[in-house]
Design an enzyme around this catalytic site. Structure first.
Site, PDB file in Angstrom:
ATOM      1  N   SER A 189      10.043  24.095 -94.574  1.00  0.00           N
ATOM      2  CA  SER A 189      10.432  22.506 -94.416  1.00  0.00           C
ATOM      3  C   SER A 189       9.456  21.735 -95.452  1.00  0.00           C
ATOM      4  O   SER A 189       8.337  21.630 -94.932  1.00  0.00           O
ATOM      5  CB  SER A 189      10.605  22.312 -92.922  1.00  0.00           C
ATOM      6  OG  SER A 189       9.703  22.282 -91.982  1.00  0.00           O
ATOM      7  N   CYS A 238      53.531   7.191-131.062  1.00  0.00           N
ATOM      8  CA  CYS A 238      53.962   8.000-130.074  1.00  0.00           C
ATOM      9  C   CYS A 238      53.637   9.527-129.531  1.00  0.00           C
ATOM     10  O   CYS A 238      53.648  10.578-128.967  1.00  0.00           O
ATOM     11  CB  CYS A 238      55.667   8.400-130.044  1.00  0.00           C
ATOM     12  SG  CYS A 238      56.140   9.107-131.487  1.00  0.00           S
ATOM     13  N   VAL A 298      14.390  23.979 -96.169  1.00  0.00           N
ATOM     14  CA  VAL A 298      14.969  25.380 -97.429  1.00  0.00           C
ATOM     15  C   VAL A 298      15.481  25.935 -97.242  1.00  0.00           C
ATOM     16  O   VAL A 298      15.068  26.451 -95.863  1.00  0.00           O
ATOM     17  CB  VAL A 298      13.803  25.624 -98.622  1.00  0.00           C
ATOM     18  CG1 VAL A 298      14.585  26.337 -99.701  1.00  0.00           C
ATOM     19  CG2 VAL A 298      13.355  24.495 -99.240  1.00  0.00           C
ATOM     20  N   CYS A 318      60.780   7.163-132.859  1.00  0.00           N
ATOM     21  CA  CYS A 318      59.843   6.665-132.482  1.00  0.00           C
ATOM     22  C   CYS A 318      59.751   5.771-131.144  1.00  0.00           C
ATOM     23  O   CYS A 318      59.798   4.553-131.574  1.00  0.00           O
ATOM     24  CB  CYS A 318      58.627   6.565-133.246  1.00  0.00           C
ATOM     25  SG  CYS A 318      56.820   6.186-132.997  1.00  0.00           S
ATOM     26  N   ASP A 355       7.579  14.643-107.279  1.00  0.00           N
ATOM     27  CA  ASP A 355       6.884  15.559-105.908  1.00  0.00           C
ATOM     28  C   ASP A 355       6.339  17.140-106.280  1.00  0.00           C
ATOM     29  O   ASP A 355       6.690  17.568-106.404  1.00  0.00           O
ATOM     30  CB  ASP A 355       7.649  15.557-105.089  1.00  0.00           C
ATOM     31  CG  ASP A 355       7.101  16.310-104.187  1.00  0.00           C
ATOM     32  OD1 ASP A 355       6.416  16.361-103.476  1.00  0.00           O
ATOM     33  OD2 ASP A 355       7.825  16.690-102.853  1.00  0.00           O
ATOM     34  N   SER A 384       8.760  17.288 -96.576  1.00  0.00           N
ATOM     35  CA  SER A 384       8.934  16.009 -96.701  1.00  0.00           C
ATOM     36  C   SER A 384      10.276  15.550 -96.197  1.00  0.00           C
ATOM     37  O   SER A 384      10.312  14.206 -96.078  1.00  0.00           O
ATOM     38  CB  SER A 384       7.734  14.752 -97.140  1.00  0.00           C
ATOM     39  OG  SER A 384       7.755  15.110 -98.325  1.00  0.00           O
ATOM     40  N   ILE A 411      13.827  29.068 -94.858  1.00  0.00           N
ATOM     41  CA  ILE A 411      12.176  29.728 -96.023  1.00  0.00           C
ATOM     42  C   ILE A 411      11.001  28.748 -95.453  1.00  0.00           C
ATOM     43  O   ILE A 411      10.569  29.340 -94.501  1.00  0.00           O
ATOM     44  CB  ILE A 411      12.534  29.903 -97.796  1.00  0.00           C
ATOM     45  CG1 ILE A 411      14.163  29.994 -97.413  1.00  0.00           C
ATOM     46  CG2 ILE A 411      11.907  29.370 -98.125  1.00  0.00           C
ATOM     47  CD1 ILE A 411      13.731  31.832 -97.558  1.00  0.00           C
ATOM     48  N   GLY A 453      12.951  17.481 -96.887  1.00  0.00           N
ATOM     49  CA  GLY A 453      14.209  18.288 -96.593  1.00  0.00           C
ATOM     50  C   GLY A 453      13.616  19.867 -95.658  1.00  0.00           C
ATOM     51  O   GLY A 453      12.485  19.783 -95.922  1.00  0.00           O
TER      52      GLY A 453
END
Length: 648
Positions: free
Chosen positions: A357, A168, A363, A184, A468, A359, A355, A361
């Site tokens: 870009s 238990c 930043v 129990c 990458d 391939s 900041i 995305g």
């Protein structure tokens, strides 16, 4: 006074010291004994005298070979008289049945209702037995050291070394062993007994006792100790566990004990209110249709935290509007995916400066408990397969911790897929070499190469392929500390056709391996393809320029490198570049991937090269003024240089 005299007469007439006189406010300590039914001894017969009737007492035989004598007052029911005696032994009236022993018929007994007036039973002998359909076993105690935070179920104090029932789950200190309940019980079966008394009675063949009423259940809840209302562990009060039967109809044999404290629940939820349990029971009793029963288990838990692990198909049918209520509830900790804690709400992150870009995305610099870098990925309307694959990869990335790896801080899935990492104040290696044209010394260039190889060796040890690798994704943080970013994320760096992931050439052309450009394999990315990209980074470090600078056509570079017609010109390496570094660059950019070394070998080669570099040793005769014990020991004239003496 009459009660005391009557009790004394009862004891003096032969009950012995084993019998206890029980008042409504009295209490005795239970003991741990073996569980078996109580059998009357022949010597017990005839001991009762008429003094029992005059003293207003009832003799009761209890389970586990125990017995007691209780005092009766006017207006008290049988339940009120025996409640204290049962409670201190860890018993519940809802789990037991009471019988009157028939003196005229030896061995026979008549069942009584718990609401029976106790005054009508003065001088009688009663027997309390467990119900047939209440599963009881003996405790299976084992000594245990609790490495995780645990509390004693008796004294509610911190528990490190103690005992635990393997059946238990009851746990306690050694000095609390005398207060452990003697029975129990599988408490999940007790829940079925309380909520479905009719079905339980029909299965066992024993009619449900009249004491199993809503009023008795509410009284049981209302008598819950105040201390137990603030904790989820009490052996004397029922907690309604929502563990449901499996599809085969059998209950789990190892249900979690209700007496085990849920520490994480205590810290995040309010104390249990008995009214919440009453409302849940009332709502269950009012619903008579099968569809209502199928949706009731989600409402039985007073906190709404317990959910069945293997729900039967009927439980998937939910009442209208239940989805909106569940969204407002906190997800149970046991059911949460571990990546749940890494998901960041988009409203918590403030984006400021863009900041750049790439391939995959764009930043941004953002604010989330400090400066962070947020990369919003170029994935529009992700499919469920993409979203799940993205979460799977995030689960791998969040486990990366290394001095040369950008710290992963979280991810976002609302509106756009985004990755949140630590912010590096320094510039990328690409910007240092090709934009600012920072002049590094050779030992600094070799140290940058070593740190980069060290970070890549860590990623490959985690079975993460960068895909990458280039100087744009290598950052120099706070001096010359290398931080590698934008690693992994094969989900984002691949092309999706329906629900199938299809590999495609990813990354910048100058750093792509020949086999990646050719795309002859289904998955050309490997540890060796990362090594080729690293070799191009070494070429940048040792030349200060990009490869194939004499070719201006991107398609021409793709064709010539993919066919094996072009390779980096190693004659342009610095004249002071060590020969070992030249050989390493040549090995990393070989056209056949099987001939390229892996990062453990690369790292050891660079470390050997660092140790072999010539160093200027400190002159033994050079004065160390800062090591002087007292400034007066140094002659002031020695600190002034004569104009006639040459200065070296």
């Amino acid at each position: 006074m009459e009660h005391i005299q009557g009790a004394w007469k009862t004891i003096s007439n032969g009950f012995g010291l084993k019998d206890a006189v029980f008042d409504g406010s009295s209490c005795i300590s239970p003991t741990i004994v073996q569980q078996f039914g109580y059998q009357r001894r022949a010597s017990d017969d005839g001991k009762l005298t008429d003094s029992s009737k005059t003293s207003n007492t009832i003799r009761v035989f209890l389970p586990n070979k125990q017995r007691t004598v209780v005092n009766v007052r006017n207006g008290m029911s049988l339940h009120d008289c025996l409640m204290k005696a049962l409670k201190v032994r860890g018993l519940q009236p809802e789990c037991c049945a009471v019988f009157r022993l028939l003196q005229e018929h030896k061995g026979k007994k008549a069942r009584l209702d718990w609401n029976t007036d106790a005054a009508s039973l003065i001088g009688e002998e009663l027997q309390v037995d467990f119900l047939d359909h209440v599963p009881l076993t003996t405790h299976n105690f084992a000594r245990k050291t609790f490495l995780k935070l645990a509390f004693c179920d008796i004294c509610q104090k911190f528990l490190l070394n103690g005992f635990r029932c393997q059946t238990c789950g009851y746990k306690f200190h050694e000095h609390c062993s005398t207060k452990v309940p003697t029975m129990c019980v599988d408490w999940s079966n007790i829940r079925q007994l309380l909520l479905f008394p009719n079905s339980t009675a029909s299965d066992s063949g024993v009619p449900a006792p009249p004491s199993f009423t809503m009023r008795r259940m509410r009284e049981s809840v209302s008598r819950m100790p105040a201390s137990s209302q603030h904790r989820y562990s009490t052996p004397h009060a029922f907690t309604f566990n929502t563990s449901s039967p499996s599809s085969e109809g059998s209950l789990s044999q190892r249900q979690r004990s209700t007496s085990t404290p849920n520490v994480h629940m205590v810290s995040t939820t309010l104390p249990v209110d008995s009214r919440m349990i009453e409302d849940a029971i009332r709502s269950h009793s009012e619903s008579a249709s099968p569809s209502a029963l199928s949706s009731s288990p989600n409402n039985l838990s007073p906190t709404g935290w317990s959910q069945p692990k293997t729900p039967v198909p009927a439980q998937r049918e939910r009442a209208p509007g239940s989805g909106t209520q569940e969204k407002n509830k906190i997800r149970p900790r046991g059911q949460r995916d571990s990546s749940y804690y890494w998901e960041i709400e988009a409203s918590e992150v403030m984006l400021s400066t863009r900041i750049g870009s790439g391939s995959f995305g764009t930043v941004y610099k953002g604010k989330w408990h400090g400066d962070v870098a947020v990369k919003i990925l170029k994935v529009v309307d992700p499919t469920p397969e993409q979203l799940q694959a993205f979460r799977n990869e995030v689960a791998v990335l969040r486990k990366t911790r290394h001095v040369n790896i950008l710290l992963f801080m979280g991810y976002m899935t609302k509106d756009n897929l985004a990755i949140v990492t630590q912010w590096c104040e320094g510039s990328s290696l690409y910007k240092h070499l090709h934009v600012q044209e920072t002049k590094f010394q050779m030992f600094q260039l070799i140290d940058i190469a070593r740190q980069t190889a060290q970070g890549m060796d860590y990623l490959h040890a985690k079975n993460i392929i960068h895909r990458d690798m280039k100087s744009n994704n290598i950052f120099l943080h706070e001096g010359l500390t290398v931080k590698i970013g934008d690693f992994g994320l094969a989900t984002v760096k691949s092309r999706w056709s329906g629900s199938q992931q299809v590999e495609q050439p990813t990354g910048s052309v100058l750093w792509m391996a020949p086999e990646v450009i050719r795309m002859q394999d289904n998955n050309p990315f490997s540890f060796q393809s990362d090594v080729y990209s690293y070799g191009i980074v070494l070429y940048e470090l040792m030349t200060g320029e990009l490869p194939y600078s004499h070719i201006n056509n991107r398609d021409q570079i793709i064709f010539m490198v993919g066919r094996g017609y072009a390779s980096p010109d190693l004659s342009r390496l610095y004249k002071n570049c060590p020969k070992a570094m030249k050989r390493l660059v040549a090995d990393c950019v070989k056209k056949v991937k099987e001939e390229r070394p892996l990062f453990p070998q690369i790292l050891s080669s660079i470390e050997l090269l660092q140790h072999s570099l010539p160093k200027i040793n400190r002159s033994a005769s050079e004065p160390s003024l800062h090591r002087a014990a007292h400034t007066e020991d140094i002659n002031a004239c020695t600190l002034t240089t004569s104009p006639r003496l040459p200065v070296f």
